[in-house]
Design an enzyme around this catalytic site. Structure first.
Site, PDB file in Angstrom:
ATOM      1  N   LYS A  91     -59.035  -6.270 -99.357  1.00 58.04           N
ATOM      2  CA  LYS A  91     -58.470  -6.872-100.856  1.00 58.04           C
ATOM      3  C   LYS A  91     -59.690  -7.173-101.432  1.00 58.04           C
ATOM      4  CE  LYS A  91     -54.403  -8.407 -99.109  1.00 58.04           C
ATOM      5  NZ  LYS A  91     -54.273  -7.731 -97.707  1.00 58.04           N
ATOM      6  N   ASP A 125     -56.227  -2.791-101.160  1.00 59.30           N
ATOM      7  CA  ASP A 125     -54.949  -3.355-101.231  1.00 59.30           C
ATOM      8  C   ASP A 125     -54.800  -3.829-102.776  1.00 59.30           C
ATOM      9  OD1 ASP A 125     -54.488  -2.899 -98.530  1.00 59.30           O
ATOM     10  OD2 ASP A 125     -54.973  -4.785 -97.895  1.00 59.30           O
ATOM     11  N   ARG A 175     -51.309   4.257-102.251  1.00 63.48           N
ATOM     12  CA  ARG A 175     -50.245   3.748-101.363  1.00 63.48           C
ATOM     13  C   ARG A 175     -49.308   3.145-102.348  1.00 63.48           C
ATOM     14  NH1 ARG A 175     -52.128  -1.184 -98.554  1.00 63.48           N
ATOM     15  NH2 ARG A 175     -53.218   0.462 -96.966  1.00 63.48           N
ATOM     16  N   GLY A 179     -43.999  -4.456-103.068  1.00 66.18           N
ATOM     17  CA  GLY A 179     -45.045  -5.571-103.367  1.00 66.18           C
ATOM     18  C   GLY A 179     -44.546  -6.836-102.696  1.00 66.18           C
ATOM     19  N   THR A 217     -43.403   1.564 -96.319  1.00 62.55           N
ATOM     20  CA  THR A 217     -42.201   0.935 -96.376  1.00 62.55           C
ATOM     21  C   THR A 217     -41.470   1.215 -94.837  1.00 62.55           C
ATOM     22  OG1 THR A 217     -39.792   0.852 -97.424  1.00 62.55           O
ATOM     23  CG2 THR A 217     -40.772   2.960 -97.197  1.00 62.55           C
TER      24      THR A 217
HETATM   25  P1  FDA Z   1     -37.755  -4.499 -96.889  1.00 65.71           P
HETATM   26  O1  FDA Z   1     -38.590  -5.698 -97.000  1.00 65.71           O
HETATM   27  O2  FDA Z   1     -36.356  -4.580 -97.482  1.00 65.71           O
HETATM   28  O3  FDA Z   1     -37.667  -4.113 -95.134  1.00 65.71           O
HETATM   29  C1  FDA Z   1     -36.773  -3.205 -94.942  1.00 65.71           C
HETATM   30  C2  FDA Z   1     -36.636  -3.644 -93.343  1.00 65.71           C
HETATM   31  O4  FDA Z   1     -37.723  -3.648 -92.637  1.00 65.71           O
HETATM   32  C3  FDA Z   1     -35.967  -4.943 -93.323  1.00 65.71           C
HETATM   33  O5  FDA Z   1     -34.492  -4.887 -93.419  1.00 65.71           O
HETATM   34  C4  FDA Z   1     -36.418  -5.294 -91.904  1.00 65.71           C
HETATM   35  O6  FDA Z   1     -35.424  -4.487 -91.056  1.00 65.71           O
HETATM   36  C5  FDA Z   1     -37.816  -4.840 -91.868  1.00 65.71           C
HETATM   37  N1  FDA Z   1     -38.737  -5.492 -92.003  1.00 65.71           N
HETATM   38  C6  FDA Z   1     -39.622  -5.483 -93.189  1.00 65.71           C
HETATM   39  N2  FDA Z   1     -40.405  -6.726 -92.844  1.00 65.71           N
HETATM   40  C7  FDA Z   1     -40.191  -7.343 -91.829  1.00 65.71           C
HETATM   41  C8  FDA Z   1     -40.880  -8.312 -90.952  1.00 65.71           C
HETATM   42  N3  FDA Z   1     -42.003  -8.805 -91.649  1.00 65.71           N
HETATM   43  N4  FDA Z   1     -40.462  -8.353 -89.916  1.00 65.71           N
HETATM   44  C9  FDA Z   1     -39.612  -7.600 -89.193  1.00 65.71           C
HETATM   45  N5  FDA Z   1     -38.712  -6.858 -89.799  1.00 65.71           N
HETATM   46  C10 FDA Z   1     -39.266  -6.587 -91.301  1.00 65.71           C
HETATM   47  N6  FDA Z   1     -47.804  -5.284-100.565  1.00 65.71           N
HETATM   48  C11 FDA Z   1     -48.611  -5.584-101.534  1.00 65.71           C
HETATM   49  O7  FDA Z   1     -48.149  -6.411-102.542  1.00 65.71           O
HETATM   50  N7  FDA Z   1     -49.964  -4.969-101.684  1.00 65.71           N
HETATM   51  C12 FDA Z   1     -50.471  -4.346-100.626  1.00 65.71           C
HETATM   52  O8  FDA Z   1     -51.437  -3.824-100.819  1.00 65.71           O
HETATM   53  C13 FDA Z   1     -49.432  -4.038 -99.432  1.00 65.71           C
HETATM   54  N8  FDA Z   1     -49.795  -3.080 -98.586  1.00 65.71           N
HETATM   55  C14 FDA Z   1     -48.952  -2.517 -97.499  1.00 65.71           C
HETATM   56  C15 FDA Z   1     -49.482  -1.734 -96.677  1.00 65.71           C
HETATM   57  C16 FDA Z   1     -48.454  -1.212 -95.839  1.00 65.71           C
HETATM   58  C17 FDA Z   1     -48.798  -0.173 -94.668  1.00 65.71           C
HETATM   59  C18 FDA Z   1     -46.910  -1.793 -95.924  1.00 65.71           C
HETATM   60  C19 FDA Z   1     -45.968  -1.231 -94.843  1.00 65.71           C
HETATM   61  C20 FDA Z   1     -46.811  -2.831 -96.963  1.00 65.71           C
HETATM   62  C21 FDA Z   1     -47.605  -2.981 -97.709  1.00 65.71           C
HETATM   63  N9  FDA Z   1     -47.145  -4.113 -98.592  1.00 65.71           N
HETATM   64  C22 FDA Z   1     -48.180  -4.475 -99.604  1.00 65.71           C
HETATM   65  C23 FDA Z   1     -46.050  -4.945 -98.332  1.00 65.71           C
HETATM   66  C24 FDA Z   1     -44.876  -4.274 -99.124  1.00 65.71           C
HETATM   67  O9  FDA Z   1     -45.246  -4.561-100.473  1.00 65.71           O
HETATM   68  C25 FDA Z   1     -43.614  -5.104 -98.815  1.00 65.71           C
HETATM   69  O10 FDA Z   1     -43.604  -6.428 -98.997  1.00 65.71           O
HETATM   70  C26 FDA Z   1     -43.301  -4.873 -97.209  1.00 65.71           C
HETATM   71  O11 FDA Z   1     -43.389  -3.386 -96.943  1.00 65.71           O
HETATM   72  C27 FDA Z   1     -41.570  -4.903 -97.033  1.00 65.71           C
HETATM   73  O12 FDA Z   1     -40.986  -4.020 -97.495  1.00 65.71           O
HETATM   74  P2  FDA Z   1     -40.200  -2.736 -97.256  1.00 65.71           P
HETATM   75  O13 FDA Z   1     -40.158  -1.633 -98.108  1.00 65.71           O
HETATM   76  O14 FDA Z   1     -40.576  -2.791 -95.933  1.00 65.71           O
HETATM   77  O15 FDA Z   1     -38.709  -3.299 -97.472  1.00 65.71           O
END
Ligand code: FDA
Length: 299
Positions: A91, A125, A175, A179, A217
């Protein structure tokens, strides 16, 4: 979200730290680089790549930014020494972005030089919307001189599709994620389905432009949409990878690996585990159950 979940999410700041730590331990590899490297080795045995992140954002003095820079240099050397398939994520606020932009840029250049020396890659990030402009500006500037740097775009931001147009023409590496920060409606889409829609639009635009994409994701709807896109656009497997967070949806991770996709796990570690852990817990659909169990049964 049930009322109980809502109460736990909003009451997290008053949940005792040892309990937060216990419940959130699945999301953090440990406090030391050695613990993080051991996690990377376990992931490698599963067939997953990793990206290492030193926890601790928003530094307020140049001394702390220097310590973080040195820690990233050491991290890159340790990855090379152990021959691991891992890169690093950082970051800009941890390198002093909020102290002095030039200081931050200098620190990032040092880390990029260390990464180049070891044939490795650095991902910047994306933080909250107050840093988006500066982060993209620094990325574009440094990408012109360093081929081993990538950035993150957030699907919830209204500016993301135009930001894709302004990416470097050659060698961009992005990436895409939903968010995580709480943003104003003026800058961010707020509805869950709208963010999903914008995610898939952004992903299509990135893939069509030939950008290397980290598809970050755990949302099966988006994974399904991403798989359809790479199939329709005939994107070769070496042009993208899936990315997931340590401790989240390991089963889904294994499904994608078994289907032959490249997949990288984000492995955070360090003594400043608390703010990251709280962000992850707030996203956990079963948070109330986990916190309540830890509070009342100690397990
Ligand atoms: P969503 O939040 O809808 O989750 C989908 C499903 O995944 C949920 O229904 C649940 O089953 C499971 N899940 C998700 N989070 C969970 C948790 N904490 N514990 C248990 N189960 C969980 N954001 C950002 O603003 N800046 C960045 O640089 C990054 N970098 C980043 C790197 C990587 C590798 C990932 C995977 C994510 C990020 N993020 C991020 C975070 C991203 O913006 C987001 O908040 C999370 O990935 C959750 O979003 P999903 O797309 O997984 O969907």
């Amino acid at each position: 979200m049930s009322l109980f979940d809502w109460l736990i999410v909003h009451g997290l700041p008053i949940v005792p730290k040892p309990i937060v730590r216990r419940v959130a331990s699945r999301y953090v590899a440990g406090e030391t680089l050695d613990a993080a490297l051991a996690t990377v080795e376990k992931l490698a045995a599963e067939g997953a790549m990793a990206t290492l992140d030193l926890l601790g954002e928003e530094v307020r003095d140049s001394g702390r930014a220097e310590t973080n820079t040195e820690a990233y240099e050491a991290m890159l050397a340790a990855i090379a020494q152990r021959g691991l398939t891992a890169n690093v994520s950082l970051k800009l606020s941890a390198l002093g972005l909020k102290v002095d932009e030039e200081l931050c840029r200098g620190n990032l250049e040092r880390i990029l030089a260390a990464a180049r020396q070891h044939g490795n890659f650095v991902r910047i990030d994306m933080e909250d919307a107050s840093s988006t402009e500066a982060t993209l500006h620094i990325y574009r500037d440094l990408q012109a001189r360093h081929s081993n740097v990538g950035v993150v775009l957030q699907a919830y931001l209204r500016r993301t599709l135009p930001d894709i147009d302004a990416l470097p023409r050659v060698g961009a590496n992005v990436r895409i994620c939903k968010g995580i920060y709480i943003e104003r409606r003026a800058v961010a889409y707020k509805a869950y389905e709208t963010v999903r829609l914008n995610y898939l639009r952004a992903l299509e635009k990135l893939l069509a432009r030939g950008v290397y994409v980290g598809i970050a994701t755990h949302d099966d709807h988006l994974i399904c949409g991403a798989l359809a896109l790479v199939d329709r656009l005939r994107v070769p497997r070496e042009r993208y990878e899936f990315q997931m967070l340590l401790g989240v949806e390991p089963e889904l991770r294994r499904v994608l690996l078994a289907a032959g996709h490249r997949l990288r796990v984000y492995v955070p570690y360090g003594r400043d585990w608390y703010p990251y852990s709280v962000r992850r817990l707030r996203e956990n659909p079963k948070i109330a159950r986990h916190v309540a169990r830890a509070m009342f049964t100690g397990s």
